[in-house]
Motif scaffolding. Structure first.
Motif, PDB file in Angstrom:
ATOM      1  N   UNK A 119       0.761  -1.349   0.176  1.00  0.00           N
ATOM      2  CA  UNK A 119      -0.361  -0.256  -0.134  1.00  0.00           C
ATOM      3  C   UNK A 119       0.719   1.200  -0.116  1.00  0.00           C
ATOM      4  N   UNK A 120       2.407   1.534   0.684  1.00  0.00           N
ATOM      5  CA  UNK A 120       2.604   2.785   0.632  1.00  0.00           C
ATOM      6  C   UNK A 120       3.651   2.680  -0.206  1.00  0.00           C
ATOM      7  N   UNK A 121       3.972   1.303  -1.576  1.00  0.00           N
ATOM      8  CA  UNK A 121       4.507   1.569  -2.380  1.00  0.00           C
ATOM      9  C   UNK A 121       3.357   2.097  -3.506  1.00  0.00           C
ATOM     10  N   UNK A 122       2.198   1.523  -3.268  1.00  0.00           N
ATOM     11  CA  UNK A 122       0.812   1.796  -4.274  1.00  0.00           C
ATOM     12  C   UNK A 122       0.326   3.599  -4.137  1.00  0.00           C
ATOM     13  N   UNK A 123       0.385   3.731  -3.076  1.00  0.00           N
ATOM     14  CA  UNK A 123       0.575   5.611  -2.815  1.00  0.00           C
ATOM     15  C   UNK A 123       1.731   6.448  -3.612  1.00  0.00           C
ATOM     16  N   UNK A 124       3.128   6.043  -2.913  1.00  0.00           N
ATOM     17  CA  UNK A 124       4.129   6.406  -3.647  1.00  0.00           C
ATOM     18  C   UNK A 124       4.254   6.709  -5.203  1.00  0.00           C
ATOM     19  N   UNK A 125       3.746   5.647  -5.912  1.00  0.00           N
ATOM     20  CA  UNK A 125       3.866   6.121  -7.413  1.00  0.00           C
ATOM     21  C   UNK A 125       2.958   6.689  -7.693  1.00  0.00           C
ATOM     22  N   UNK A 126       1.859   6.775  -7.119  1.00  0.00           N
ATOM     23  CA  UNK A 126       0.277   7.652  -7.448  1.00  0.00           C
ATOM     24  C   UNK A 126       0.791   8.627  -6.971  1.00  0.00           C
ATOM     25  N   UNK A 127       2.258   9.525  -6.427  1.00  0.00           N
ATOM     26  CA  UNK A 127       2.184  10.511  -6.379  1.00  0.00           C
ATOM     27  C   UNK A 127       2.906  11.653  -7.784  1.00  0.00           C
ATOM     28  N   UNK A 128       3.522   9.919  -9.031  1.00  0.00           N
ATOM     29  CA  UNK A 128       4.554  10.366  -9.693  1.00  0.00           C
ATOM     30  C   UNK A 128       3.841   9.984 -10.736  1.00  0.00           C
ATOM     31  N   UNK A 129       3.274   8.873 -11.494  1.00  0.00           N
ATOM     32  CA  UNK A 129       1.909   8.112 -12.280  1.00  0.00           C
ATOM     33  C   UNK A 129       0.353   8.552 -12.260  1.00  0.00           C
ATOM     34  N   UNK A 130      -0.144   8.899 -13.480  1.00  0.00           N
ATOM     35  CA  UNK A 130      -1.106   8.683 -13.392  1.00  0.00           C
ATOM     36  C   UNK A 130      -1.629   7.511 -13.383  1.00  0.00           C
ATOM     37  N   UNK A 131      -1.667   6.511 -13.859  1.00  0.00           N
ATOM     38  CA  UNK A 131      -2.330   4.897 -13.465  1.00  0.00           C
ATOM     39  C   UNK A 131      -1.729   4.452 -12.756  1.00  0.00           C
ATOM     40  N   UNK A 132      -1.994   3.493 -11.565  1.00  0.00           N
ATOM     41  CA  UNK A 132      -1.435   2.390 -10.515  1.00  0.00           C
ATOM     42  C   UNK A 132      -2.394   1.670 -10.332  1.00  0.00           C
ATOM     43  N   UNK A 133      -2.054   0.276 -11.346  1.00  0.00           N
ATOM     44  CA  UNK A 133      -2.731  -1.191 -11.068  1.00  0.00           C
ATOM     45  C   UNK A 133      -1.752  -1.709  -9.998  1.00  0.00           C
ATOM     46  N   UNK A 134      -2.696  -2.514  -9.095  1.00  0.00           N
ATOM     47  CA  UNK A 134      -2.222  -3.082  -7.592  1.00  0.00           C
ATOM     48  C   UNK A 134      -3.378  -4.305  -7.855  1.00  0.00           C
ATOM     49  N   UNK A 135      -1.791  -5.177  -7.802  1.00  0.00           N
ATOM     50  CA  UNK A 135      -2.816  -6.856  -7.353  1.00  0.00           C
ATOM     51  C   UNK A 135      -2.399  -6.629  -4.984  1.00  0.00           C
ATOM     52  N   UNK A 136      -3.594  -6.650  -3.919  1.00  0.00           N
ATOM     53  CA  UNK A 136      -2.895  -6.312  -3.075  1.00  0.00           C
ATOM     54  C   UNK A 136      -2.846  -7.538  -2.049  1.00  0.00           C
ATOM     55  N   UNK A 137      -1.648  -7.609  -1.538  1.00  0.00           N
ATOM     56  CA  UNK A 137      -1.664  -8.862  -1.395  1.00  0.00           C
ATOM     57  C   UNK A 137      -1.699  -8.919   0.552  1.00  0.00           C
ATOM     58  N   UNK A 138      -2.540  -7.884   0.982  1.00  0.00           N
ATOM     59  CA  UNK A 138      -3.021  -8.152   3.008  1.00  0.00           C
ATOM     60  C   UNK A 138      -3.853  -7.128   2.369  1.00  0.00           C
ATOM     61  N   UNK A 139      -4.357  -6.898   3.657  1.00  0.00           N
ATOM     62  CA  UNK A 139      -4.997  -6.386   4.167  1.00  0.00           C
ATOM     63  C   UNK A 139      -4.739  -5.039   4.707  1.00  0.00           C
ATOM     64  N   UNK A 140      -5.745  -4.350   4.439  1.00  0.00           N
ATOM     65  CA  UNK A 140      -5.483  -2.693   4.507  1.00  0.00           C
ATOM     66  C   UNK A 140      -6.386  -1.799   5.282  1.00  0.00           C
ATOM     67  N   UNK A 141      -5.741  -1.238   6.382  1.00  0.00           N
ATOM     68  CA  UNK A 141      -6.086  -0.330   6.959  1.00  0.00           C
ATOM     69  C   UNK A 141      -7.355   0.548   6.591  1.00  0.00           C
ATOM     70  N   UNK A 142      -8.772   1.027   7.127  1.00  0.00           N
ATOM     71  CA  UNK A 142      -9.819   1.531   6.502  1.00  0.00           C
ATOM     72  C   UNK A 142      -9.085   3.171   6.941  1.00  0.00           C
ATOM     73  N   UNK A 143      -8.397   3.467   7.518  1.00  0.00           N
ATOM     74  CA  UNK A 143      -7.382   4.980   7.398  1.00  0.00           C
ATOM     75  C   UNK A 143      -6.002   5.259   5.858  1.00  0.00           C
ATOM     76  N   UNK A 144      -5.970   4.395   6.241  1.00  0.00           N
ATOM     77  CA  UNK A 144      -4.716   4.204   5.288  1.00  0.00           C
ATOM     78  C   UNK A 144      -4.714   4.051   3.564  1.00  0.00           C
TER      79      UNK A 144
END
Length: 266
Positions: A119-144
């Motif tokens: 999730x942290x990697x996805x958020x970092x990439x979304x800062x600079x690239x317009x399209x980000x695809x991800x396959x989550x490997x675990x559950x993320x907290x609602x706040x994140x």
């Protein structure tokens, strides 16, 4: 603003009405974090009717099934139009399959294994690239997830998630696969027809399209009307192995065949 019957009888002040509409529109845009008339990223014409606005809306997230073919079909037109795309957490995604679905490899970034920090990697990439695809490997907290949604809106990035995702702009599903080109245990696979169903809070009911994914050229196209849902396969008549001798030969169904290219595309 509340209207009454007395308002209905009064002449409409067009400048005042326009100001009120603009005020309400500004409030709604502030709540949603994006402009209502913002241009969307282009997608393949066969997919346009399945997405609100006819494309990928900047700042929005989309929930997809674990179909690499559908994901690559969505990335194809944005990359060709000049948008950089990133794929996070899909180590088996092949560059050859991506290119076959129309993805511009010169604008594709692959991050195969981000580990538990996906999730942290996805958020970092979304800062600079317009399209980000991800396959989550675990559950993320609602706040994140909420922080990532705010970042997407701020940067105008599109998030494509293979799996469930809260507040998705649209949820796409793939079903009823039918391979064409195979006879009774022989022949060449020509394509796979699937039904793609799209649900969105912006529509009163889901939308469906019958598509070839992949088609005979390895890309995406609208399926002919003759290709319908999966038909039940009648089992072949039993073979008397005692009379003929030897083991019963293996039976194959059309669904048991899968070309190497299609396996790479998912």
């Amino acid at each position: 603003m509340q209207l009454t019957t007395s308002h209905a009888q009064e002449p409409v002040d067009e400048p005042e009405q326009a100001d009120e509409i603009l005020r309400l529109r500004t409030q709604l845009e502030r709540v949603q974090g994006r402009k209502l008339d913002a241009p969307v990223l282009p997608v393949h014409p066969a997919l346009a009717s399945l997405l609100p606005g006819g494309g990928l809306r900047p700042g929005a997230a989309y929930s997809l099934p674990r179909s690499t073919s559908l994901l690559l079909a969505l990335l194809g037109h944005p990359s060709q139009a000049g948008s950089w795309c990133a794929v996070v957490g899909m180590p088996r995604l092949g560059a050859e399959a991506a290119e076959g679905m129309g993805v511009d490899l010169s604008r594709l970034v692959l991050i195969p294994d981000p580990g538990s920090r996906w999730l942290a990697v996805t958020a970092t990439i979304a800062e600079v690239l317009p399209v980000v695809a991800v396959r989550p490997s675990g559950r993320a907290a609602d706040a994140e997830i909420s922080r990532l949604a705010a970042r997407l809106r701020d940067r105008g990035s599109v998030l494509l998630v293979q799996g469930p995702w809260p507040q998705a702009e649209a949820v796409l599903e793939v079903g009823d696969p039918v391979w064409t080109g195979v006879g009774r245990g022989h022949g060449y696979l020509e394509g796979r027809a699937v039904t793609i169903t799209a649900s969105s809070r912006r529509w009163p009911r889901p939308r469906r399209e019958r598509l070839l994914l992949p088609d005979a050229s390895g890309g995406l196209s609208v399926a002919p009307d003759a290709i319908g849902p999966v038909q039940a396969i009648r089992p072949a008549a039993p073979i008397d192995t005692a009379r003929r001798g030897g083991p019963e030969p293996t039976r194959f169904s059309p669904q048991s065949y899968e070309p190497v290219g299609a396996r790479a595309a998912g």
